[in-house]
Design a protein around this motif. Sequence first.
Motif, PDB file in Angstrom:
ATOM      1  N   SER A  71       0.835  -1.196   0.000  1.00  0.00           N
ATOM      2  CA  SER A  71       0.000   0.000   0.000  1.00  0.00           C
ATOM      3  C   SER A  71       0.873   1.250   0.000  1.00  0.00           C
ATOM      4  N   SER A  72       0.238   2.415  -0.206  1.00  0.00           N
ATOM      5  CA  SER A  72       0.989   3.672  -0.351  1.00  0.00           C
ATOM      6  C   SER A  72       1.778   4.042   0.903  1.00  0.00           C
ATOM      7  N   SER A  73       1.326   3.575   2.073  1.00  0.00           N
ATOM      8  CA  SER A  73       2.050   3.900   3.308  1.00  0.00           C
ATOM      9  C   SER A  73       3.434   3.265   3.353  1.00  0.00           C
TER      10      SER A  73
ATOM     11  N   MET B  39       6.708   5.424   3.037  1.00  0.00           N
ATOM     12  CA  MET B  39       7.304   6.209   4.119  1.00  0.00           C
ATOM     13  C   MET B  39       8.726   5.735   4.378  1.00  0.00           C
TER      14      MET B  39
ATOM     15  N   ASP C 149      -5.632   1.601  -3.665  1.00  0.00           N
ATOM     16  CA  ASP C 149      -4.872   1.737  -2.430  1.00  0.00           C
ATOM     17  C   ASP C 149      -5.725   1.278  -1.252  1.00  0.00           C
TER      18      ASP C 149
ATOM     19  N   THR D 257      -5.485  -1.432   2.608  1.00  0.00           N
ATOM     20  CA  THR D 257      -4.789  -2.535   3.275  1.00  0.00           C
ATOM     21  C   THR D 257      -5.782  -3.652   3.525  1.00  0.00           C
TER      22      THR D 257
ATOM     23  N   ASP E 117       2.138  -2.443   7.595  1.00  0.00           N
ATOM     24  CA  ASP E 117       2.390  -1.244   8.393  1.00  0.00           C
ATOM     25  C   ASP E 117       1.094  -0.510   8.734  1.00  0.00           C
ATOM     26  N   GLY E 118      -0.036  -1.182   8.548  1.00  0.00           N
ATOM     27  CA  GLY E 118      -1.302  -0.505   8.816  1.00  0.00           C
ATOM     28  C   GLY E 118      -2.352  -1.454   9.314  1.00  0.00           C
TER      29      GLY E 118
ATOM     30  N   ASP F  50       6.114   3.510  13.041  1.00  0.00           N
ATOM     31  CA  ASP F  50       6.689   4.766  12.544  1.00  0.00           C
ATOM     32  C   ASP F  50       8.101   4.982  13.066  1.00  0.00           C
TER      33      ASP F  50
END
Length: 342
Positions: free
Chosen positions: A92-94, A97, A174, A176, A217-218, A248
């Motif tokens: 996903s887009s996260s 990071m 996009d 999760t 991550d989500g 994070d």
Amino acid sequence: MSFAYPWFLLLLPVPAIAAFAWQRSRATLAVPSLQLWNHAHSGRARYLWIPPALRVVAMTLLVVALARPQAGSTHTTQVNEGIAIELLIDVSSSMAMNIQLSDQEQTTRMEVAKELVERFIAGDGDELSGREGDLLGLVTFARYADTRSPLTFGHDALLQLVRSLEIQERPNEDGTAYGDALAVAAARLEQLDDPEVRERRSLEGEISSRVIILLTDGENNSGQHLPVEAAGLAKEWGCRVYCISLGDHAPTGPSASMPHELSEAERVLEHIAIETGGLFRTAFDFDSLLSVYAEVDQLEQSRIVTRNYTRIAELFWLPLLAALLALIPAFVLEATWLRTVP
């Protein structure tokens, strides 16, 4: 060569003793002198010993056959009881990071995930030994779960797929959906019990365990399957789930030594791991993520099992056949050319 019933060999002298006793007990005709026949040729009488001798040989061979001679050979084989592992990676887009590397530089979570999954598959000669001999598959997920590679022993092709992974940048795709990815992975592992699937993939060895390694991550916010529902399927089909949550940043200051307080999303991942007999771990940078994969690598080790096979070839038919071949001519000779009158 060995014998299944060697005590029968104690009877080997019996045929000769019986033949000798029978010869001594035969009825005879007494004559005053043999001088009248001194000039006569012995003729066929000189061969009369052959049928009794053949019978003795035949009976002796029958005793050997009763002892069941055998020829055995022992074979040792090593069977690799491998592990079937589904690798689930969040794209996903996260995952765009940044995350800290060992040298304090920054890179994206996606790049770190790709590098460590590659090391997990191939090994790095240090902390990760590699998964040679294991059946590996790859599933990625954003809003949708995609099977990038079926379970395969072709690790070179799988590594190429891992290196080519990219973050899902389309807004409409996009999200999760690791619940869907978990359900898909569990179904793939469950199919390994299907004889047709095993034959199609040339699976000869045993699969000692089924493992799913989920990296995200989500929190689950898409898909048709809730994570807890997918965990129930994984548990029912005998799959252990190792959940890795990419955070994070690591706790700093006085709170660094305190237990990390889990978020709602992390508590769901922890529940999935506990429910299926796996582990839940959090990672904040390259080193912590590497240590998690190293821990899983140590927990899930393939086994080499040595098995011994003894092959027994029955040879009793050889003396039995030889006995028959000896008895038949003895009976034929006694009934024809060497026939005698008692």
